[in-house]
Design a protein around this motif. Sequence first.
Motif, PDB file in Angstrom:
ATOM      1  N   ASP A  43       0.826  -1.212   0.000  1.00  0.00           N
ATOM      2  CA  ASP A  43       0.000   0.000   0.000  1.00  0.00           C
ATOM      3  C   ASP A  43       0.859   1.260   0.000  1.00  0.00           C
ATOM      4  N   GLY A  44       2.158   1.109   0.111  1.00  0.00           N
ATOM      5  CA  GLY A  44       3.062   2.258   0.144  1.00  0.00           C
ATOM      6  C   GLY A  44       3.897   2.254   1.405  1.00  0.00           C
ATOM      7  N   TYR A  45       5.030   2.916   1.339  1.00  0.00           N
ATOM      8  CA  TYR A  45       5.964   2.950   2.458  1.00  0.00           C
ATOM      9  C   TYR A  45       5.554   3.993   3.484  1.00  0.00           C
ATOM     10  N   GLN A  46       5.608   3.592   4.754  1.00  0.00           N
ATOM     11  CA  GLN A  46       5.457   4.491   5.900  1.00  0.00           C
ATOM     12  C   GLN A  46       6.729   4.341   6.738  1.00  0.00           C
ATOM     13  N   HIS A  47       7.176   5.428   7.348  1.00  0.00           N
ATOM     14  CA  HIS A  47       8.474   5.430   8.040  1.00  0.00           C
ATOM     15  C   HIS A  47       8.595   4.357   9.128  1.00  0.00           C
ATOM     16  N   HIS A  48       7.501   3.916   9.697  1.00  0.00           N
ATOM     17  CA  HIS A  48       7.565   2.900  10.752  1.00  0.00           C
ATOM     18  C   HIS A  48       7.576   1.472  10.193  1.00  0.00           C
ATOM     19  N   HIS A  49       7.417   1.305   8.880  1.00  0.00           N
ATOM     20  CA  HIS A  49       7.408  -0.041   8.301  1.00  0.00           C
ATOM     21  C   HIS A  49       8.780  -0.705   8.434  1.00  0.00           C
ATOM     22  N   PRO A  50       8.790  -1.996   8.733  1.00  0.00           N
ATOM     23  CA  PRO A  50      10.070  -2.718   8.791  1.00  0.00           C
ATOM     24  C   PRO A  50      10.583  -2.990   7.380  1.00  0.00           C
ATOM     25  N   LEU A  51      11.876  -2.793   7.202  1.00  0.00           N
ATOM     26  CA  LEU A  51      12.529  -3.026   5.908  1.00  0.00           C
ATOM     27  C   LEU A  51      13.669  -4.011   6.079  1.00  0.00           C
ATOM     28  N   ALA A  52      13.881  -4.842   5.063  1.00  0.00           N
ATOM     29  CA  ALA A  52      15.004  -5.785   5.067  1.00  0.00           C
ATOM     30  C   ALA A  52      15.879  -5.504   3.849  1.00  0.00           C
ATOM     31  N   GLU A  53      17.154  -5.332   4.093  1.00  0.00           N
ATOM     32  CA  GLU A  53      18.099  -5.085   3.008  1.00  0.00           C
ATOM     33  C   GLU A  53      18.255  -6.346   2.168  1.00  0.00           C
ATOM     34  N   VAL A  54      18.205  -6.196   0.856  1.00  0.00           N
ATOM     35  CA  VAL A  54      18.384  -7.338  -0.036  1.00  0.00           C
ATOM     36  C   VAL A  54      19.859  -7.732  -0.040  1.00  0.00           C
ATOM     37  N   THR A  55      20.102  -9.026   0.058  1.00  0.00           N
ATOM     38  CA  THR A  55      21.464  -9.547   0.106  1.00  0.00           C
ATOM     39  C   THR A  55      21.668 -10.625  -0.947  1.00  0.00           C
ATOM     40  N   HIS A  56      22.928 -10.942  -1.174  1.00  0.00           N
ATOM     41  CA  HIS A  56      23.289 -12.098  -2.001  1.00  0.00           C
ATOM     42  C   HIS A  56      22.987 -13.366  -1.201  1.00  0.00           C
ATOM     43  N   PRO A  57      22.934 -14.523  -1.855  1.00  0.00           N
ATOM     44  CA  PRO A  57      22.699 -15.774  -1.118  1.00  0.00           C
ATOM     45  C   PRO A  57      23.693 -16.015   0.024  1.00  0.00           C
TER      46      PRO A  57
END
Length: 151
Positions: A43-57
Motif C-alpha cells: 500500500d506504500g511505504y510508511q516510516h515505521h514499516h520494517p525493511l530488510a536489506e536485499v542480500t546475495h545468497p
Amino acid sequence: MTTALHRHTVTARINTTDAVDPAPAPGVYTATVFINTGRRNFDGYQHHHPLAEVTHPDGSPLRLTFHASPRIKDHEDAADAAYTVGNHQGPDDNGQMWPDDVRSVSTGDVIKVTCPDHWIIYLSVDPCGFSPVPEPTTLVGLAGTRHTSRH
C-alpha cells in the motif's frame, strides 16, 4: 645609486595531443534495495514499516551499480534502473542480476541511491515513480535473510 632590474618572461608551450584526457571518468551510482516486510506493505511505504536489506545468497549486501550516462543522469534514473533490475529485467552495469529467491521490487519498498559525489538519498517506490523519504530506522532481517514474495 640606482640599480636597473631586468624582468624576463618565460613561456611554455604544452602539446595538447600528448596530454591526458581531462574528462573525468564517468561517475557511478550505487543502489541498495530495502524490501518492505510490514503488513499491507504494497500500500506504500510508511516510516515505521520494517525493511530488510536485499542480500546475495551468501548474506553479503547486494549493491547495484550504474554508470552515469545519457541513460543514467541522476538519482531517479539510478533508482529506476535498480527497479528494472529488481524486476528481473536485466543486469546492472556490472552484469549483476537480481537474486531468483528475492521477490521483485514493488510499491512500498525503498531504494537507497548513493550518487557519484557520495550524496545519499532514500526513495520510496510509489505506484508511479519515487518519493524522497527520511533514512529508514526500522531495519529487520539484514544480511543472510531471504525475502520471498507475498503477493
